[in-house]
Design an enzyme around this catalytic site. Structure first.
Site, short mmCIF file in Angstrom:
data_model
loop_
_atom_site.label_atom_id
_atom_site.label_comp_id
_atom_site.label_asym_id
_atom_site.label_seq_id
_atom_site.Cartn_x
_atom_site.Cartn_y
_atom_site.Cartn_z
N ASP A 162 0.86 -1.18 0.00
CA ASP A 162 0.00 0.00 0.00
C ASP A 162 0.90 1.23 0.00
O ASP A 162 1.66 1.45 0.94
CB ASP A 162 -0.88 -0.05 1.26
CG ASP A 162 -1.94 1.04 1.26
OD1 ASP A 162 -2.00 1.84 0.31
OD2 ASP A 162 -2.71 1.08 2.24
N ASP A 173 -3.06 2.56 -5.86
CA ASP A 173 -1.87 2.58 -5.01
C ASP A 173 -1.74 1.33 -4.12
O ASP A 173 -1.04 1.35 -3.12
CB ASP A 173 -1.83 3.85 -4.16
CG ASP A 173 -2.89 3.86 -3.07
OD1 ASP A 173 -3.91 3.18 -3.25
OD2 ASP A 173 -2.69 4.55 -2.07
N GLU A 174 -2.41 0.26 -4.51
CA GLU A 174 -2.34 -0.97 -3.71
C GLU A 174 -2.29 -2.19 -4.61
O GLU A 174 -2.97 -2.22 -5.64
CB GLU A 174 -3.62 -1.15 -2.87
CG GLU A 174 -3.78 -0.23 -1.71
CD GLU A 174 -5.16 -0.45 -1.09
OE1 GLU A 174 -5.43 -1.57 -0.61
OE2 GLU A 174 -5.97 0.48 -1.12
MG LIG Z 1 -2.42 4.02 0.14
#
Ligand SMILES: [Mg+2]
Length: 413
Positions: free
Chosen positions: A11, A105-106
């Protein structure tokens, strides 16, 4: 599938804000809020420096300013984030082919088969963290566990720049007090429903009579109970797993609505270049060109035209798209454009009757490798173009490429 798996959840920390701080050094170490959307009044992401003042995602700009008068406001640049994201995802793919992009973003990585090559999971996590930091100046939090549910939980435990490993043996104790709402897939609504049953912790969920759970939640009742025990057998699903490519397309939400045909033609050139490049990369050519337009009021429509001669030349795709545009009367300014190549066949030398793309393949190879390796940000997108109600101007943190599923059931079941 091996019963014993090792899953990483990675993350990125304060991703949009961190990317802005990297591209604009004056913002480093400063409280930064990325704002976006039509009205630009809501904070999309903020840097950890801003969070220290209590600024949070979803706050109005005015609220943020009240908490932190020095707050630096930056208008979101979705393309920059998508580009950085695809380069980071491409880096993950060097450690395992099993990468599931969970949001911009993961990602989940199943590294079970990579352990022998790289050592243990912690070492892989350290390698990835170091590379992301050196190449992009960004930090991330990594969770390591035996399934996606637990890996996601683990990555949440230390932010920013965390590395947390959860062993299965830790789970019973941890879950005794862990609120059910902390589980990925248990949103506010489902949490409220569980609370109504007196279920507050994961252990409450794990020990609740199954027939009652099933009566209340139907088929997901059993799954919920397994989640309460920290069990999750959902595989890490890589992109477009060996599915044949049926069409190659790209779409683009314009920076501003356009009613000028010249300007539209220029945008179409860029899209045609991307479509052509991808088709060449797949070794495909197509006979049908599909042009999609979305008006300012979100009315969307498409026109297509088929030709005898298949092509994958960017110039030729552009020429054909312009041919379709010429047949259209534009009733409103255009906010989104899409170009798609359909009716695909394997490339043959006859396809080169049209001019061959000017730049040699090897020149583009490096760029193509980055863009295409994890090109789902655009490639699967276009085939779903007609189905999408709208593409937001700003990529929300929950944004994910098409074809990606949640770890758990959504609360709607
Ligand atoms: Mg994040």
């Amino acid at each position: 599938m091996s019963p014993f798996r090792t899953i990483l959840h990675i993350d990125m920390n304060a991703f949009f804000a961190a990317v802005e701080q990297q591209s604009r050094p004056a913002l480093r170490g400063r409280p930064v809020a990325v704002i976006g959307g039509g009205s630009r009044t809501v904070i999309t992401t903020c840097s950890y420096e801003a969070r220290a003042f209590g600024v949070r995602t979803g706050m109005r700009v005015g609220e943020g300013r009240q908490l932190c008068s020095d707050l630096e406001l930056v208008v979101a640049d979705p393309r920059k984030y998508a580009d950085t994201s695809s380069r980071i995802m491409a880096l993950f793919a060097e450690y395992t082919p099993l990468v599931e992009v969970f949001s911009i973003d993961e990602a989940f990585l199943d590294v079970t088969g990579s352990l022998r090559l790289f050592g243990d999971a912690r070492r892989i996590a350290h390698l990835i963290k170091a590379r992301i930091y050196h190449q992009f100046g960004l930090t991330c939090s990594v969770g390591i566990a035996s399934n996606k549910l637990l890996a996601k939980l683990a990555s949440d435990m230390q932010k920013p720049d965390g590395l947390t490993e959860l062993a299965d043996a830790d789970i019973p104790r941890l879950f005794t007090t862990l609120p059910v709402g902390d589980l990925c897939g248990v949103g506010p609504r489902l949490q409220r429903q569980l609370h109504q049953l007196g279920i507050r912790t994961c252990r409450d969920l794990a020990t609740y009579p199954l027939p009652l759970l099933k009566r209340r939640f139907g088929v997901i009742g059993a799954r919920l109970q397994r989640m309460g025990r920290g069990e999750d057998d959902a595989p890490v699903r890589p992109e477009v797993a060996a599915e044949p490519v049926r069409s190659v397309g790209h779409s683009l939400t314009l920076d501003r609505d356009l009613d000028d045909r010249e300007a539209i033609a220029i945008e179409l050139l860029q899209l045609s270049e991307r479509v052509g490049r991808r088709a060449r990369r797949y070794g495909l050519q197509g006979r049908t060109i599909h042009l999609t337009l979305r008006y300012a009021d979100f009315t969307t429509f498409g026109r297509q035209k088929s030709y005898i001669e298949a092509t994958n030349s960017s110039r030729e795709i552009h020429r054909r798209a312009l041919g379709i545009l010429d047949t259209l009367v534009l009733e409103q300014p255009v906010r989104l454009l899409g170009v798609r190549l359909d009716n695909l066949e394997t490339e043959t030398t006859q396809g080169l009757l049209f001019e061959v793309d000017q730049r040699p393949r090897e020149v583009n190879a490096a760029v193509d490798a980055l863009n295409d390796r994890f090109g789902s940000f655009s490639v699967t997108y276009a085939s779903l173009l007609d189905a999408l109600p709208r593409q937001p101007l700003v990529i929300a943190p929950s944004w994910r490429p098409q074809g990606i599923r949640y770890t758990g059931e959504s609360e709607e079941g």
